[in-house]
Every structure is written in structure tokens, then in C-alpha cells.
Scaffold this motif. Structure first.
Motif, short mmCIF file in Angstrom:
data_model
loop_
_atom_site.label_atom_id
_atom_site.label_comp_id
_atom_site.label_asym_id
_atom_site.label_seq_id
_atom_site.Cartn_x
_atom_site.Cartn_y
_atom_site.Cartn_z
N ILE A 85 96.53 58.16 72.55
CA ILE A 85 95.74 56.92 72.53
C ILE A 85 95.59 56.36 73.94
CG2 ILE A 85 95.67 54.55 71.63
CD1 ILE A 85 97.33 55.63 69.24
N ILE A 86 96.64 56.49 74.76
CA ILE A 86 96.58 56.02 76.14
C ILE A 86 95.48 56.75 76.90
CG2 ILE A 86 97.82 56.05 78.35
CD1 ILE A 86 100.38 55.48 76.73
N VAL A 87 95.41 58.07 76.72
CA VAL A 87 94.38 58.87 77.39
C VAL A 87 92.99 58.41 76.97
CG1 VAL A 87 93.38 61.18 77.61
CG2 VAL A 87 95.86 60.90 77.70
N GLY A 88 92.80 58.21 75.66
CA GLY A 88 91.49 57.77 75.18
C GLY A 88 91.10 56.40 75.70
N TRP A 89 92.08 55.46 75.71
CA TRP A 89 91.78 54.11 76.18
C TRP A 89 91.49 54.09 77.69
CZ3 TRP A 89 90.25 50.13 73.55
CH2 TRP A 89 90.21 48.88 74.16
N LEU A 90 92.19 54.92 78.44
CA LEU A 90 91.93 54.98 79.88
C LEU A 90 90.57 55.61 80.19
CD1 LEU A 90 94.81 53.97 80.42
CD2 LEU A 90 94.91 55.59 82.29
N MET A 91 90.15 56.56 79.39
CA MET A 91 88.80 57.11 79.57
C MET A 91 87.76 56.02 79.38
SD MET A 91 89.28 60.71 77.52
CE MET A 91 87.54 61.15 77.57
N LEU A 92 87.94 55.23 78.32
CA LEU A 92 86.99 54.14 78.04
C LEU A 92 87.05 53.07 79.13
CD1 LEU A 92 84.99 53.22 75.83
CD2 LEU A 92 86.87 51.93 74.80
N SER A 93 88.25 52.67 79.51
CA SER A 93 88.41 51.64 80.54
C SER A 93 87.90 52.13 81.88
CB SER A 93 89.88 51.24 80.65
OG SER A 93 90.38 50.77 79.42
N GLY A 94 88.14 53.40 82.18
CA GLY A 94 87.66 53.98 83.43
C GLY A 94 86.15 53.95 83.52
N LEU A 95 85.48 54.23 82.40
CA LEU A 95 84.02 54.18 82.40
C LEU A 95 83.51 52.76 82.62
CD1 LEU A 95 83.12 56.63 79.48
CD2 LEU A 95 82.82 57.00 81.93
N VAL A 96 84.22 51.78 82.08
CA VAL A 96 83.84 50.37 82.30
C VAL A 96 83.94 50.03 83.78
CG1 VAL A 96 84.56 47.98 81.90
CG2 VAL A 96 84.47 49.59 79.99
N LEU A 97 85.09 50.35 84.38
CA LEU A 97 85.30 50.02 85.80
C LEU A 97 84.40 50.86 86.70
CD1 LEU A 97 89.20 49.73 85.79
CD2 LEU A 97 87.52 47.90 85.65
N GLY A 98 84.23 52.15 86.35
CA GLY A 98 83.37 53.01 87.16
C GLY A 98 81.93 52.56 87.15
N SER A 99 81.43 52.11 85.99
CA SER A 99 80.05 51.61 85.89
C SER A 99 79.86 50.37 86.76
CB SER A 99 79.72 51.28 84.44
OG SER A 99 79.86 52.40 83.61
N MET A 100 80.86 49.50 86.76
CA MET A 100 80.79 48.29 87.56
C MET A 100 80.81 48.62 89.05
SD MET A 100 83.49 45.11 87.58
CE MET A 100 84.81 46.19 88.18
N MET A 101 81.71 49.51 89.46
CA MET A 101 81.81 49.89 90.87
C MET A 101 80.54 50.60 91.34
SD MET A 101 84.66 48.96 92.31
CE MET A 101 86.30 48.37 91.88
#
Length: 410
Positions: free
Chosen positions: A296-312
Motif C-alpha cells: 500500500i505504501i508503494v501504491g500511495w507513493l506512486m500516486l503522491s509522487g505524480l501529484v508532486l511531479g505534476s506540480m513541479m
């Protein structure tokens, strides 16, 4: 192999060719988390440690009992005791080299046993607040306890002192002393029992919260700190490709830029999974996190990473030069880490910081994650944040896609 896959493969290969760049995403958060853990200690709470100077001018059994109160139990964990002379103590305190200085005057024990006024002097370091106050409270408690012992067992204390000093006590005196102590205790028992105040224990309906270690509280923050560094680095890759002329060459094909964007997103996902696995495996080893939680941690970090990556990426595409993009994103990273719960857990932050941080993209995703990971809420608490994150990613995907042509042309 599609062009999207080719871009992703090329980007991943490029990252592995720059090993130190990839390691930076992991090294800085792990180092900071390790330092916080060392500062806080195994219990998770920072422990103040100070130096206690002791000048025992009486050197009696009673004065040693007083001194030993600072050398055992919780006091021993907070103070490092050091025996000094009066001259040495004054010199060290003048330089501010100790927290407190305990001075026991000559004749302390005899005056106490004779029920005469006696004095214990405590000199506090004015530049410190917590430890000197703790020492003063401890001495006050010892003085109060000594007073009540003196009131109840003044005669017996004198006889005990004679016994400790090697003086002979007859069997009759020993028997009389034992009987007197017994009678005193029986009188006290009649006065104290039954107690006038009765304590009634109420069972709490809410389940008691289990204590969490500091490293467990810091674990999500370390993950999101790595995400911020990696999302910044992956967004800046667009500028590096532009400086090599890759972006401008893709303008020849109408759909090439979209495939290029998707390929970069796939490469970013690979990095986020790598970060989650490396730090997650450390969590498995050190924090005993279950394997099911790691998935679950891996899945949530993929989702969160896409959020932060899109913003950056959005910020990078708006900047006129690579240097300005690097400076702007770096300027964003540290406030986001500070307010978003990466430096300190939300539970340890001031309320005004939490009020701001919980609405930042990383703070929102981290706080939602903590509800499940730290506070043991059901997995369903992540449903709404996941939907909001997907909408955020979709919106920024279209925005970034529309900005790419202009970015490639300039």
C-alpha cells in the motif's frame, strides 16, 4: 516498442548513468531522519542531559543518601554527577560549565539529627531553564521528605546514625527502637486508613492510544521528503532535454510531445517505486512494518509522487530559463517540507503550521496517509484523497501538455 516506452526507457537509463543524482533522492532524507532519531533517543522524546556538581563538606551517611538521590532512577538519566571542591565548583559555574551545583554544609547530618536548622545550597546556571528547575524541585521534595521523617522518627534516626557510625547499641535499645517504630506506624495507619478521599476508576470507552516511536512518526515524512527531491529532479529533466535539443526536434510530430510527456511520467513512476521499496524495506527491518503495508505504501507513493511531479513540472514549464526553474523549485521544496510534515510530524507542529500544511499538496497526501499508517484508521480513509489526487493529476496533465509546445519552441 512505442515511443512512450522508448522515452521512459531512455530516461531511466539516463538516471542510472548518473548514480549520485539518483542516490541524492534517498540519501538526504535518510540522513535527516537518522539525525532526528539520534537526537530524540530510543523513546522518541528528546532527553535533556546536564552536569550536576556536588560539594559534600559533611561526608556523612545522611549526606550520601541525599547525593545518591541524583545518581539513580530518572535523575541519573538527566544529570551527570561530578564531585568537586568549593573552588572547582565556583570556577566551573562561573564558566557556565554545569547546570547546577549542590553544596552540603559541614555538620549537615548532626544538625539534622539534633533537630537544628541546616542548609543545602543549590546554585543554578542562569543560562539554562529546564534542568536547574528539575534539580531544585528534587531538592525541595527531599527536604520535605526529610522534615516529615524527622517529625515522626527523630529519636530512631539518631539511633540508626549511631549504628551506621559503628557505635554499639544494646539489645534493649534495639528492641525499644523497633517497638517505637512499630507503634508510630500503627498510629499513622489509624490516621491514614481508610483514606478520606476515595478513588473511583472509570473505564474509558475509547481505546487507549498506543505510544508510537519517534522513528515511526518520522517514517512517512522521510518518504515524502524523498518524493519532493525526486519530483523536483524529474521535472528539471525536461530542461536538460531541452538544452540538448530533444524538445525542439519533437515538434515535427503532432503527438510526439504527448508521448514524450507520458514517457517521462512512466520514468518518474519507476523512481517513486524505487524510493518506496528502498525506504520501505528499511521500515520492514527497523520498524517491523508488515509486507501488506509495504504494498500500500508503494501504491500511495506512486500516486503522491505524480501529484508532486505534476506540480513541479508546471512550475518548470513556466520558467524562462533552466537556472530560474532550478532556483524556483528549490525555493519551493524546503517550505513544502517544513509545512508539509516532512521535517517534523504534524502532531509535533504548531497549530498555525498544521493549518497551512494540511492544504499543501504534499501535506494533504501525507496527512491522509498518516490517518491510515499512524492512527490505524481503515484503508477506506484513503479513498477520497486518492480520488482528489487523480483529479489533480488529470488537470495538471492537460495543463502541462498544453504548455509543452510553447516550452519546446522558446
Amino acid at each position: 516498442m512505442s515511443f512512450t516506452q522508448t522515452v521512459a526507457r531512455y530516461s531511466i537509463k539516463k538516471l542510472f548513468s548518473e548514480k549520485w543524482y539518483l542516490l541524492m533522492f534517498l540519501a538526504i532524507p535518510l540522513m535527516m531522519g537518522g539525525l532526528f532519531s539520534l537526537i530524540s533517543g530510543p523513546s522518541g522524546q528528546p532527553k535533556p542531559v546536564g552536569t550536576l556538581l556536588i560539594t559534600d563538606n559533611d561526608d556523612s551517611t545522611l549526606s550520601q543518601l541525599l547525593v545518591n538521590g541524583f545518581k539513580q532512577g530518572p535523575m541519573a538519566e538527566m544529570f551527570i554527577s561530578k564531585n568537586v571542591t568549593s573552588v572547582q565548583g565556583e570556577e566551573i559555574m562561573t564558566k557556565g560549565g554545569a547546570s547546577v551545583w549542590l553544596q552540603i554544609e559541614a555538620g549537615f547530618a548532626q544538625n539534622y539529627l539534633d533537630e537544628k536548622p541546616t542548609r543545602v545550597k543549590l546554585v543554578k546556571n542562569p543560562s539554562q531553564n529546564i534542568l536547574p528547575e528539575i534539580a531544585e524541585t528534587a531538592v525541595d521534595l527531599m527536604a520535605d521528605g526529610g522534615h516529615y521523617l524527622q517529625v515522626l522518627f527523630a529519636k530512631e534516626l539518631k539511633q540508626f546514625n549511631d549504628l551506621f557510625n559503628g557505635e554499639e547499641i544494646s539489645d534493649i535499645e534495639m528492641t525499644a527502637m523497633s517497638l517505637q517504630i512499630k507503634h508510630t506506624m500503627e498510629n499513622l495507619e489509624q490516621q491514614l486508613f481508610p483514606p478520606q478521599i476515595k478513588a473511583i476508576k472509570h473505564e474509558e470507552k475509547e481505546q487507549q492510544k498506543t505510544s508510537k516511536s519517534f522513528m515511526l512518526l518520522m517514517f512517512p515524512g522521510i518518504l515524502f521528503m524523498s518524493l519532493l527531491f525526486s519530483s523536483q529532479g524529474m521535472a528539471l529533466e525536461f530542461w536538460k532535454d531541452k538544452s540538448q535539443g530533444i524538445s525542439s526536434r519533437l515538434m515535427t510530430s503532432p503527438s510526439a510531445l504527448s508521448h514524450y510527456l507520458n514517457g517521462k511520467i512512466l520514468a518518474s513512476l519507476f523512481v517513486y517505486v524505487l524510493i518506496a521499496l528502498v525506504i520501505g524495506i528499511l521500515g520492514l527491518t527497523l520498524l517491523k512494518i508488515s509486507l501488506s503495508k509495504l504494498i500500500i505504501i508503494v501504491g500511495w507513493l506512486m500516486l503522491s509522487g505524480l501529484v508532486l511531479g505534476s506540480m513541479m513540472l508546471f512550475v518548470c514549464l513556466l520558467m524562462p530559463t533552466e537556472k530560474s526553474a532550478s532556483v524556483m523549485t528549490a525555493t519551493m521544496v524546503f517550505p513544502l517540507m517544513m509545512l508539509g510534515g516532512s521535517f517534523f510530524p504534524f502532531d509535533a507542529m504548531p497549530k498555525w503550521m498544521v493549518a497551512i500544511g494540511q492544504y499543501l499538496p504534499n501535506g494533504y497526501m501525507l496527512q491522509s496517509f498518516n490517518q491510515w499508517f499512524i492512527h490505524d484508521k481503515p484503508l477506506s480513509v484513503l479513498t477520497t484523497p486518492a480520488i482528489i489526487a487523480l483529479v489533480f493529476i488529470a488537470i495538471f496533465w492537460f495543463i502541462n501538455k498544453s504548455l509543452l509546445p510553447q516550452f519546446a519552441r522558446t
